[in-house]
Design a protein around this motif. Structure first.
Motif, PDB file in Angstrom:
ATOM      1  N   GLN A   1       1.066  -4.905  -6.846  1.00  0.00           N
ATOM      2  CA  GLN A   1       0.478  -4.685  -7.960  1.00  0.00           C
ATOM      3  C   GLN A   1       1.757  -3.651  -8.707  1.00  0.00           C
ATOM      4  OE1 GLN A   1      -3.067  -5.222  -9.797  1.00  0.00           O
ATOM      5  NE2 GLN A   1      -2.701  -7.309  -9.374  1.00  0.00           N
ATOM      6  N   HIS A   2       2.190  -2.704  -7.993  1.00  0.00           N
ATOM      7  CA  HIS A   2       2.287  -1.345  -8.286  1.00  0.00           C
ATOM      8  C   HIS A   2       3.384  -0.837  -6.785  1.00  0.00           C
ATOM      9  CE1 HIS A   2      -0.744  -1.960 -10.839  1.00  0.00           C
ATOM     10  NE2 HIS A   2      -0.321  -1.488 -11.936  1.00  0.00           N
ATOM     11  N   LYS A   3       4.404  -1.844  -6.339  1.00  0.00           N
ATOM     12  CA  LYS A   3       4.726  -1.703  -5.379  1.00  0.00           C
ATOM     13  C   LYS A   3       5.536  -0.079  -5.414  1.00  0.00           C
ATOM     14  CE  LYS A   3       5.384  -6.139  -5.079  1.00  0.00           C
ATOM     15  NZ  LYS A   3       6.171  -7.429  -4.420  1.00  0.00           N
ATOM     16  N   ASP A   4       6.389   0.101  -6.891  1.00  0.00           N
ATOM     17  CA  ASP A   4       7.244   2.128  -6.562  1.00  0.00           C
ATOM     18  C   ASP A   4       6.912   2.672  -6.733  1.00  0.00           C
ATOM     19  OD1 ASP A   4       9.904  -0.090  -6.118  1.00  0.00           O
ATOM     20  OD2 ASP A   4       9.988  -0.662  -8.413  1.00  0.00           O
ATOM     21  N   GLN A   5       5.118   2.874  -6.569  1.00  0.00           N
ATOM     22  CA  GLN A   5       4.656   3.882  -7.531  1.00  0.00           C
ATOM     23  C   GLN A   5       3.540   4.865  -6.222  1.00  0.00           C
ATOM     24  OE1 GLN A   5       2.922   1.281 -10.945  1.00  0.00           O
ATOM     25  NE2 GLN A   5       2.342   4.029 -11.529  1.00  0.00           N
ATOM     26  N   VAL A   6       4.214   6.163  -6.015  1.00  0.00           N
ATOM     27  CA  VAL A   6       2.476   6.428  -5.185  1.00  0.00           C
ATOM     28  C   VAL A   6       1.624   6.959  -6.005  1.00  0.00           C
ATOM     29  CG1 VAL A   6       3.254   8.679  -3.589  1.00  0.00           C
ATOM     30  CG2 VAL A   6       5.197   7.227  -4.165  1.00  0.00           C
ATOM     31  N   PHE A   7       0.489   6.565  -5.341  1.00  0.00           N
ATOM     32  CA  PHE A   7      -0.882   7.246  -5.848  1.00  0.00           C
ATOM     33  C   PHE A   7      -1.471   7.988  -4.986  1.00  0.00           C
ATOM     34  CE2 PHE A   7       0.005   2.962  -6.941  1.00  0.00           C
ATOM     35  CZ  PHE A   7      -0.143   2.892  -8.160  1.00  0.00           C
ATOM     36  N   ASN A   8      -1.999   8.999  -5.731  1.00  0.00           N
ATOM     37  CA  ASN A   8      -3.232   9.719  -5.039  1.00  0.00           C
ATOM     38  C   ASN A   8      -4.423   9.285  -4.810  1.00  0.00           C
ATOM     39  OD1 ASN A   8      -4.285  10.346  -7.266  1.00  0.00           O
ATOM     40  ND2 ASN A   8      -2.726  11.969  -7.953  1.00  0.00           N
TER      41      ASN A   8
ATOM     42  N   GLY B   1       1.996  -6.652  15.095  1.00  0.00           N
ATOM     43  CA  GLY B   1       1.786  -4.746  15.225  1.00  0.00           C
ATOM     44  C   GLY B   1       2.888  -3.944  14.072  1.00  0.00           C
ATOM     45  N   GLU B   2       4.035  -5.089  13.703  1.00  0.00           N
ATOM     46  CA  GLU B   2       4.929  -4.123  13.537  1.00  0.00           C
ATOM     47  C   GLU B   2       5.130  -4.277  12.104  1.00  0.00           C
ATOM     48  OE1 GLU B   2       8.554  -6.391  14.795  1.00  0.00           O
ATOM     49  OE2 GLU B   2       8.020  -5.704  16.295  1.00  0.00           O
ATOM     50  N   VAL B   3       3.837  -4.472  11.448  1.00  0.00           N
ATOM     51  CA  VAL B   3       3.785  -4.885   9.422  1.00  0.00           C
ATOM     52  C   VAL B   3       3.348  -3.255   9.033  1.00  0.00           C
ATOM     53  CG1 VAL B   3       2.793  -5.697   7.808  1.00  0.00           C
ATOM     54  CG2 VAL B   3       4.254  -7.304   9.661  1.00  0.00           C
ATOM     55  N   ASP B   4       3.790  -2.842   8.616  1.00  0.00           N
ATOM     56  CA  ASP B   4       2.690  -1.882   8.290  1.00  0.00           C
ATOM     57  C   ASP B   4       2.738  -1.384   6.353  1.00  0.00           C
ATOM     58  OD1 ASP B   4       1.426   0.288   7.485  1.00  0.00           O
ATOM     59  OD2 ASP B   4       2.495   1.966   8.791  1.00  0.00           O
ATOM     60  N   CYS B   5       2.365  -2.056   5.328  1.00  0.00           N
ATOM     61  CA  CYS B   5       2.688  -2.472   4.452  1.00  0.00           C
ATOM     62  C   CYS B   5       2.538  -1.165   3.394  1.00  0.00           C
ATOM     63  CB  CYS B   5       2.432  -3.497   4.242  1.00  0.00           C
ATOM     64  SG  CYS B   5       0.419  -4.452   3.891  1.00  0.00           S
ATOM     65  N   ILE B   6       1.080   0.271   3.787  1.00  0.00           N
ATOM     66  CA  ILE B   6       0.951   1.128   3.191  1.00  0.00           C
ATOM     67  C   ILE B   6       1.884   2.496   4.151  1.00  0.00           C
ATOM     68  CG2 ILE B   6      -1.001   2.735   1.991  1.00  0.00           C
ATOM     69  CD1 ILE B   6      -1.986  -0.170   2.451  1.00  0.00           C
ATOM     70  N   GLN B   7       2.718   3.007   3.537  1.00  0.00           N
ATOM     71  CA  GLN B   7       3.347   4.214   4.016  1.00  0.00           C
ATOM     72  C   GLN B   7       2.435   5.486   3.571  1.00  0.00           C
ATOM     73  OE1 GLN B   7       6.790   5.170   2.543  1.00  0.00           O
ATOM     74  NE2 GLN B   7       7.592   6.543   3.229  1.00  0.00           N
ATOM     75  N   SER B   8       1.906   6.376   4.034  1.00  0.00           N
ATOM     76  CA  SER B   8       1.267   7.531   3.470  1.00  0.00           C
ATOM     77  C   SER B   8       2.651   8.711   3.414  1.00  0.00           C
ATOM     78  CB  SER B   8       1.352   8.484   4.788  1.00  0.00           C
ATOM     79  OG  SER B   8      -0.740   7.519   5.335  1.00  0.00           O
ATOM     80  N   ILE B   9       2.527   9.167   2.228  1.00  0.00           N
ATOM     81  CA  ILE B   9       3.748   9.997   1.659  1.00  0.00           C
ATOM     82  C   ILE B   9       2.774  11.926   1.604  1.00  0.00           C
ATOM     83  CG2 ILE B   9       4.757  11.122  -0.416  1.00  0.00           C
ATOM     84  CD1 ILE B   9       5.705   8.352   0.604  1.00  0.00           C
ATOM     85  N   TYR B  10       3.318  12.588   2.524  1.00  0.00           N
ATOM     86  CA  TYR B  10       2.660  13.563   2.894  1.00  0.00           C
ATOM     87  C   TYR B  10       2.765  14.392   2.146  1.00  0.00           C
ATOM     88  CZ  TYR B  10       1.760  18.334   5.150  1.00  0.00           C
ATOM     89  OH  TYR B  10       1.311  19.281   5.335  1.00  0.00           O
TER      90      TYR B  10
ATOM     91  N   VAL C   1       1.019  14.145  -0.944  1.00  0.00           N
ATOM     92  CA  VAL C   1       0.883  13.102  -2.502  1.00  0.00           C
ATOM     93  C   VAL C   1       0.094  12.910  -2.176  1.00  0.00           C
ATOM     94  CG1 VAL C   1       2.416  12.168  -4.372  1.00  0.00           C
ATOM     95  CG2 VAL C   1       3.418  13.763  -2.962  1.00  0.00           C
ATOM     96  N   GLY C   2       0.398  11.563  -1.217  1.00  0.00           N
ATOM     97  CA  GLY C   2      -0.935  10.519  -1.077  1.00  0.00           C
ATOM     98  C   GLY C   2      -0.583   9.135  -0.242  1.00  0.00           C
ATOM     99  N   TYR C   3      -0.251   7.259  -1.328  1.00  0.00           N
ATOM    100  CA  TYR C   3      -0.284   6.184  -0.225  1.00  0.00           C
ATOM    101  C   TYR C   3       0.999   6.172  -1.881  1.00  0.00           C
ATOM    102  CZ  TYR C   3      -3.649   7.956   2.959  1.00  0.00           C
ATOM    103  OH  TYR C   3      -4.238   8.223   3.878  1.00  0.00           O
ATOM    104  N   LYS C   4       1.934   4.385  -0.525  1.00  0.00           N
ATOM    105  CA  LYS C   4       2.811   3.619  -1.650  1.00  0.00           C
ATOM    106  C   LYS C   4       2.526   2.600  -0.834  1.00  0.00           C
ATOM    107  CE  LYS C   4       6.659   4.030  -2.382  1.00  0.00           C
ATOM    108  NZ  LYS C   4       8.135   4.350  -2.848  1.00  0.00           N
ATOM    109  N   PHE C   5       2.699   1.391  -1.683  1.00  0.00           N
ATOM    110  CA  PHE C   5       3.822  -0.059  -0.904  1.00  0.00           C
ATOM    111  C   PHE C   5       4.829   0.254  -0.231  1.00  0.00           C
ATOM    112  CE2 PHE C   5       4.465  -4.683  -0.928  1.00  0.00           C
ATOM    113  CZ  PHE C   5       3.367  -4.945  -0.455  1.00  0.00           C
ATOM    114  N   ALA C   6       4.760  -0.258   1.127  1.00  0.00           N
ATOM    115  CA  ALA C   6       5.739  -0.067   1.850  1.00  0.00           C
ATOM    116  C   ALA C   6       7.206  -1.086   2.591  1.00  0.00           C
ATOM    117  CB  ALA C   6       5.252   0.580   3.259  1.00  0.00           C
ATOM    118  N   LEU C   7       6.621  -2.441   1.372  1.00  0.00           N
ATOM    119  CA  LEU C   7       7.009  -3.848   2.045  1.00  0.00           C
ATOM    120  C   LEU C   7       8.356  -3.663   1.277  1.00  0.00           C
ATOM    121  CD1 LEU C   7       4.427  -6.509   2.728  1.00  0.00           C
ATOM    122  CD2 LEU C   7       6.358  -5.266   4.812  1.00  0.00           C
TER     123      LEU C   7
END
Length: 222
Positions: A162-169, A205-214, A216-222
């Motif tokens: 629901q918040h695809k463009d945001q990075v969350f800690n 195995g190719e679907v990784d919808c959560i990206q780690s932001i070193y 900071v935290g995480y964000k949606f990646a699709l």
């Protein structure tokens, strides 16, 4: 049905000219000349894209953009009168969809708007093909195959979606999925996300919808 463009620009003549070009290109256009009413307007009206000036009376474009991203993923084109300001904005990694420098060509802006909206539609189609989430039934499909998630994992995935463009800690994520203020640690969130990724990738195995932001935290990646 025409797509709705909101122009937020205090130079009324500039806003009017751009609005006419967009209208002639088949868009529905609304114009606001200061920053104070933008958030309320967006919350009460459907808009497909916002052209947002950086320097506005009442509230500046950066503050408006940050407030928008709390509840909306609407594409935003940021406008500024200084080319070096664009470099700074990009450096801040705000996530705006495009940046334009005034004075700009209205024809060029129309082209950029079309490209962004076309890309946004394609992104929605691709995401829908890969990931489907039903909030009422807590059902999650990855490429058509159901994935069984815990309540915490589902809550995390839905929040990211629901918040695809945001990075969350981690603290923000903990407060979101544990509203009862229970004591949990950063490792709890990391563990939930690790398990969530593992379950999704067990389907593909190719679907990784959560990206780690070193750092900071995480964000949606699709």
């Amino acid at each position: 049905m025409s797509q709705n463009i909101l122009i937020v620009e205090d130079e009324q003549s500039l806003a009017q000219v751009l609005g006419e070009y967009l209208s002639q290109s088949g868009f529905s256009v609304s114009i606001l000349n200061d920053g104070l009413g933008v958030i309320d307007w967006v919350q009460n009206n459907h808009v497909d894209l916002i052209i947002l000036d950086l320097m506005l009376p009442g509230k500046n474009g950066l503050d408006i953009y940050r407030e928008l991203r709390v509840f909306s993923n609407v594409p935003v084109v940021m406008a500024t009168a200084r080319i070096d300001e664009i470099d700074r904005l990009i450096g801040l990694e705000l996530g705006a969809d495009d940046y334009i420098c005034k004075p700009y060509s209205p024809r060029e802006v129309v082209v950029r708007v079309r490209n962004i909206l076309h890309r946004s539609v394609d992104d929605v189609k691709v995401t829908a093909q890969v990931l489907s989430i039903d909030e009422k039934t807590m059902k999650v499909l990855v490429k058509g195959k159901e994935v069984s998630l815990t309540r915490a994992e589902f809550g995390l995935l839905l929040h990211f979606y629901q918040h695809k463009d945001q990075v969350f800690n981690r603290e923000q994520l903990m407060s979101k999925i544990y509203s009862d203020n229970r004591v949990v640690t950063d490792r709890t969130i990391d563990s939930h996300i690790k398990n969530l990724r593992k379950k999704i990738q067990s389907v593909d195995g190719e679907v990784d919808c959560i990206q780690s932001i070193y750092g900071v935290g995480y964000k949606f990646a699709l």
